[in-house]
Write a protein that holds these residues in place. Structure first.
Motif, PDB file in Angstrom:
ATOM      1  N   ARG A 136      46.788  40.507  37.626  1.00 17.65           N
ATOM      2  CA  ARG A 136      46.844  39.295  36.802  1.00 17.65           C
ATOM      3  C   ARG A 136      47.314  38.110  37.635  1.00 17.65           C
ATOM      4  O   ARG A 136      46.775  36.994  37.522  1.00 17.65           O
ATOM      5  N   TRP A 137      48.322  38.320  38.474  1.00 21.68           N
ATOM      6  CA  TRP A 137      48.868  37.255  39.323  1.00 21.68           C
ATOM      7  C   TRP A 137      47.813  36.720  40.295  1.00 21.68           C
ATOM      8  O   TRP A 137      47.620  35.514  40.428  1.00 21.68           O
ATOM      9  N   HIS A 138      47.107  37.616  40.965  1.00 21.83           N
ATOM     10  CA  HIS A 138      46.162  37.198  41.997  1.00 21.83           C
ATOM     11  C   HIS A 138      44.880  36.594  41.435  1.00 21.83           C
ATOM     12  O   HIS A 138      44.166  35.894  42.165  1.00 21.83           O
ATOM     13  N   PHE A 139      44.592  36.837  40.142  1.00 20.88           N
ATOM     14  CA  PHE A 139      43.368  36.295  39.563  1.00 20.88           C
ATOM     15  C   PHE A 139      43.625  35.260  38.472  1.00 20.88           C
ATOM     16  O   PHE A 139      42.679  34.796  37.837  1.00 20.88           O
ATOM     17  N   ASP A 140      44.874  34.890  38.282  1.00 27.58           N
ATOM     18  CA  ASP A 140      45.190  33.807  37.343  1.00 27.58           C
ATOM     19  C   ASP A 140      44.995  32.475  38.071  1.00 27.58           C
ATOM     20  O   ASP A 140      45.512  32.286  39.179  1.00 27.58           O
ATOM     21  N   PRO A 141      44.273  31.525  37.475  1.00 24.57           N
ATOM     22  CA  PRO A 141      44.049  30.238  38.148  1.00 24.57           C
ATOM     23  C   PRO A 141      45.326  29.498  38.508  1.00 24.57           C
ATOM     24  O   PRO A 141      45.330  28.677  39.444  1.00 24.57           O
ATOM     25  N   GLU A 142      46.420  29.794  37.821  1.00 30.00           N
ATOM     26  CA  GLU A 142      47.680  29.123  38.107  1.00 30.00           C
ATOM     27  C   GLU A 142      48.431  29.746  39.281  1.00 30.00           C
ATOM     28  O   GLU A 142      49.266  29.088  39.908  1.00 30.00           O
ATOM     29  N   THR A 143      48.163  31.011  39.578  1.00 37.70           N
ATOM     30  CA  THR A 143      48.984  31.714  40.579  1.00 37.70           C
ATOM     31  C   THR A 143      48.185  32.333  41.729  1.00 37.70           C
ATOM     32  O   THR A 143      48.749  32.631  42.784  1.00 37.70           O
ATOM     33  N   GLY A 144      46.894  32.564  41.536  1.00 33.73           N
ATOM     34  CA  GLY A 144      46.114  33.264  42.544  1.00 33.73           C
ATOM     35  C   GLY A 144      45.816  32.427  43.776  1.00 33.73           C
ATOM     36  O   GLY A 144      45.946  31.194  43.775  1.00 33.73           O
ATOM     37  N   SER A 145      45.392  33.093  44.830  1.00 33.88           N
ATOM     38  CA  SER A 145      45.014  32.393  46.058  1.00 33.88           C
ATOM     39  C   SER A 145      43.602  31.829  45.924  1.00 33.88           C
ATOM     40  O   SER A 145      42.799  32.289  45.103  1.00 33.88           O
ATOM     41  N   ARG A 146      43.304  30.844  46.762  1.00 34.54           N
ATOM     42  CA  ARG A 146      41.960  30.269  46.746  1.00 34.54           C
ATOM     43  C   ARG A 146      40.908  31.358  47.015  1.00 34.54           C
ATOM     44  O   ARG A 146      39.855  31.382  46.390  1.00 34.54           O
ATOM     45  N   TYR A 147      41.227  32.270  47.950  1.00 33.87           N
ATOM     46  CA  TYR A 147      40.251  33.300  48.293  1.00 33.87           C
ATOM     47  C   TYR A 147      39.893  34.152  47.082  1.00 33.87           C
ATOM     48  O   TYR A 147      38.721  34.337  46.755  1.00 33.87           O
ATOM     49  N   TRP A 148      40.918  34.697  46.385  1.00 36.38           N
ATOM     50  CA  TRP A 148      40.617  35.610  45.299  1.00 36.38           C
ATOM     51  C   TRP A 148      40.043  34.882  44.087  1.00 36.38           C
ATOM     52  O   TRP A 148      39.185  35.424  43.383  1.00 36.38           O
ATOM     53  N   LEU A 149      40.457  33.655  43.835  1.00 38.20           N
ATOM     54  CA  LEU A 149      39.897  32.930  42.696  1.00 38.20           C
ATOM     55  C   LEU A 149      38.428  32.617  42.924  1.00 38.20           C
ATOM     56  O   LEU A 149      37.608  32.686  41.998  1.00 38.20           O
ATOM     57  N   ASP A 150      38.076  32.281  44.161  1.00 40.74           N
ATOM     58  CA  ASP A 150      36.656  32.052  44.465  1.00 40.74           C
ATOM     59  C   ASP A 150      35.872  33.356  44.444  1.00 40.74           C
ATOM     60  O   ASP A 150      34.725  33.396  43.987  1.00 40.74           O
ATOM     61  N   ARG A 151      36.491  34.431  44.922  1.00 37.51           N
ATOM     62  CA  ARG A 151      35.782  35.710  45.037  1.00 37.51           C
ATOM     63  C   ARG A 151      35.563  36.357  43.678  1.00 37.51           C
ATOM     64  O   ARG A 151      34.613  37.141  43.492  1.00 37.51           O
ATOM     65  N   ALA A 152      36.414  36.025  42.707  1.00 39.95           N
ATOM     66  CA  ALA A 152      36.317  36.645  41.381  1.00 39.95           C
ATOM     67  C   ALA A 152      34.953  36.433  40.746  1.00 39.95           C
ATOM     68  O   ALA A 152      34.431  37.304  40.028  1.00 39.95           O
ATOM     69  N   GLU A 153      34.345  35.291  41.026  1.00 44.76           N
ATOM     70  CA  GLU A 153      33.062  34.967  40.408  1.00 44.76           C
ATOM     71  C   GLU A 153      31.949  35.895  40.884  1.00 44.76           C
ATOM     72  O   GLU A 153      30.914  36.021  40.215  1.00 44.76           O
ATOM     73  N   ARG A 154      32.146  36.557  42.025  1.00 40.31           N
ATOM     74  CA  ARG A 154      31.100  37.419  42.587  1.00 40.31           C
ATOM     75  C   ARG A 154      31.438  38.903  42.469  1.00 40.31           C
ATOM     76  O   ARG A 154      30.786  39.736  43.102  1.00 40.31           O
ATOM     77  N   LEU A 155      32.437  39.224  41.683  1.00 40.78           N
ATOM     78  CA  LEU A 155      32.734  40.627  41.415  1.00 40.78           C
ATOM     79  C   LEU A 155      31.930  41.106  40.215  1.00 40.78           C
ATOM     80  O   LEU A 155      31.595  40.319  39.321  1.00 40.78           O
ATOM     81  N   ALA A 156      31.654  42.399  40.192  1.00 40.98           N
ATOM     82  CA  ALA A 156      30.840  42.949  39.113  1.00 40.98           C
ATOM     83  C   ALA A 156      31.671  43.353  37.904  1.00 40.98           C
ATOM     84  O   ALA A 156      31.174  44.047  37.011  1.00 40.98           O
ATOM     85  N   PHE A 157      32.921  42.948  37.863  1.00 40.49           N
ATOM     86  CA  PHE A 157      33.815  43.295  36.758  1.00 40.49           C
ATOM     87  C   PHE A 157      34.862  42.201  36.638  1.00 40.49           C
ATOM     88  O   PHE A 157      34.961  41.324  37.492  1.00 40.49           O
ATOM     89  N   ASP A 158      35.641  42.258  35.564  1.00 45.46           N
ATOM     90  CA  ASP A 158      36.713  41.292  35.333  1.00 45.46           C
ATOM     91  C   ASP A 158      38.039  41.961  35.706  1.00 45.46           C
ATOM     92  O   ASP A 158      38.520  42.828  34.965  1.00 45.46           O
ATOM     93  N   PRO A 159      38.645  41.600  36.839  1.00 50.50           N
ATOM     94  CA  PRO A 159      39.858  42.294  37.281  1.00 50.50           C
ATOM     95  C   PRO A 159      40.986  42.256  36.256  1.00 50.50           C
ATOM     96  O   PRO A 159      41.673  43.264  36.044  1.00 50.50           O
ATOM     97  N   ARG A 160      41.185  41.108  35.632  1.00 50.24           N
ATOM     98  CA  ARG A 160      42.313  40.994  34.700  1.00 50.24           C
ATOM     99  C   ARG A 160      42.113  41.849  33.452  1.00 50.24           C
ATOM    100  O   ARG A 160      43.074  42.265  32.820  1.00 50.24           O
ATOM    101  N   ARG A 161      40.871  42.116  33.118  1.00 49.99           N
ATOM    102  CA  ARG A 161      40.592  42.945  31.934  1.00 49.99           C
ATOM    103  C   ARG A 161      40.445  44.421  32.300  1.00 49.99           C
ATOM    104  O   ARG A 161      40.910  45.304  31.568  1.00 49.99           O
ATOM    105  N   ASP A 162      39.803  44.692  33.424  1.00 57.78           N
ATOM    106  CA  ASP A 162      39.362  46.053  33.720  1.00 57.78           C
ATOM    107  C   ASP A 162      40.318  46.860  34.592  1.00 57.78           C
ATOM    108  O   ASP A 162      40.234  48.096  34.609  1.00 57.78           O
ATOM    109  N   VAL A 163      41.190  46.203  35.341  1.00 63.28           N
ATOM    110  CA  VAL A 163      42.127  46.944  36.190  1.00 63.28           C
ATOM    111  C   VAL A 163      43.383  47.238  35.378  1.00 63.28           C
ATOM    112  O   VAL A 163      44.186  46.347  35.107  1.00 63.28           O
ATOM    113  N   LYS A 164      43.533  48.493  34.994  1.00 64.84           N
ATOM    114  CA  LYS A 164      44.651  48.896  34.146  1.00 64.84           C
ATOM    115  C   LYS A 164      45.685  49.741  34.889  1.00 64.84           C
ATOM    116  O   LYS A 164      46.716  50.099  34.335  1.00 64.84           O
ATOM    117  N   GLY A 165      45.364  50.088  36.138  1.00 64.35           N
ATOM    118  CA  GLY A 165      46.302  50.900  36.908  1.00 64.35           C
ATOM    119  C   GLY A 165      45.781  51.173  38.298  1.00 64.35           C
ATOM    120  O   GLY A 165      44.760  50.624  38.731  1.00 64.35           O
TER     121      GLY A 165
END
Length: 366
Positions: free
Chosen positions: A28-57
């Protein structure tokens, strides 16, 4: 100790936080627009899943593809989470050894340095390393992680750290171009520097690579000095096969405990050999919950191999300062059940893969 997310990300290695809770908070920290890095926020758009929703452990880190090759090009400023604001204390930029291409870069912030040092210190104390003893560390420094880890380990145990730098990239280049005589000359250069220290200083802990320990065995004066005064040897960098480990422990350095260390840049720390093993048992490295998770997989299918079977090592680093999920290492290992309290796999008898993407893996002096 009870934490609220995202305060759980400040937990230390001995706080016993739940690994799945930690991973959820970190993603959640690395993919939140308020707290994440530029790299991961830009990279999130090209992932095949939603990290904040789908990563549970921890297990869901396998949803990520191996993106570590992108760290060869990413500006280091883009790796620092914006959630630190003006409080980010960047201590170092480390990079990988460049064995199979351009180096990959990672950042070390102050909070992660403290957590890494604490877990290494704890495991060294489990091995009974002497407190206050003087160290001699022969390892790469500069952009390499291992020298920094070892120097901080010496300091955490209250010992002065003497060091000798080595350049593994230069040695690999010499080997690749067939200049064996220059490799031997460079190794002689390292041994002579070690001799000046070992024969004049009271060294209690020697940290060195497998090739250098083998080289010391050819020097009678160093062999006598190490067996007579050194109280522990920490080996790492290159891999040590079981036969070499047994030979060094029983015949070359029979008076000095040998303690294995397995680490790499993508871990951003090092793992110490499980305490309590003897040289007749496999050398086992446990993960470090909740930060470093290992899995051993069949490289053809990506599925975990069975316990006791050999496969490719996958490493995930998860912390407040960095997220490096599902990195395929250039190592194979036997899958082992981890020590209590740690998530993922432990690994035994780590060995290099012979090639990576068609390039031969050269270890050299490191």
């Amino acid at each position: 100790m009870k934490y609220d997310s995202p305060a759980v990300l400040d937990a230390g290695p001995s706080d016993g936080v739940d690994p799945d809770e930690f991973v959820r908070a970190a993603v959640r920290w690395h993919f939140d627009p308020e707290t994440g890095s530029r790299y991961w926020l830009d990279r999130a758009e090209r992932l095949a899943f939603d990290p904040r929703r789908d990563v549970k452990g921890v297990d869901d880190l396998a949803l990520f593809p191996d993106l570590s090759d992108e760290l060869r090009q990413v500006p280091v400023a883009d790796l620092i989470p914006r959630g630190y604001g003006g409080d980010a204390r960047l201590l170092n930029v480390f990079d990988s050894g460049g064995t199979t291409g351009a180096p990959k870069r990672v950042v070390q912030l102050d909070d992660w340095m403290r957590h890494s040092t604490a877990q290494v210190d704890s495991r060294l104390r489990e091995h009974g390393l002497p407190v206050g003893a003087q160290w001699l560390t022969v390892a790469p420094t500069g952009p390499h992680l291992v020298g920094d880890v070892l120097q901080r380990a010496a300091a955490s145990l209250g010992g002065p750290g003497l060091s000798i730098d080595m350049d593994p990239r230069w040695v690999r280049k010499l080997i690749a171009t067939g200049r064996a005589d220059e490799v031997e000359s460079y190794t002689d250069h390292l041994v002579e520097q070690c001799r000046r220290i070992l024969l004049t200083q009271d060294i209690g802990v020697l940290a060195a690579t497998t090739p250098l320990l083998e080289r010391f065995a050819r020097e009678d004066d160093l062999l006598e000095r190490i067996n007579g005064s050194v109280r522990a040897i920490v080996w790492g960098g290159t891999h040590m096969d079981p036969d070499t480990r047994h030979l060094l422990a029983t015949e070359v350095f029979p008076e000095v405990p040998l303690i294995g260390m397995y680490g790499n840049t993508m871990m951003l720390t090092a793992l110490l050999e499980r305490a309590g093993l003897d040289v007749s048992q496999p050398c086992v490295f446990d993960p470090v919950s909740p930060y470093v998770f290992l899995s051993v997989v069949d490289p053809a299918t990506g599925e975990r191999v069975g316990f006791g079977e050999r496969g490719q090592v996958i490493v995930s680093h998860v912390s407040k300062s960095m997220l490096i999920p599902h990195n395929a290492e250039r190592d194979t290992a036997v899958r082992v059940r981890p020590a209590g309290g740690h998530a993922g796999d432990a690994v035994a008898d780590v060995a290099p893969v012979p090639t990576v993407k068609g390039e031969t893996v050269i270890e050299g002096v490191y």
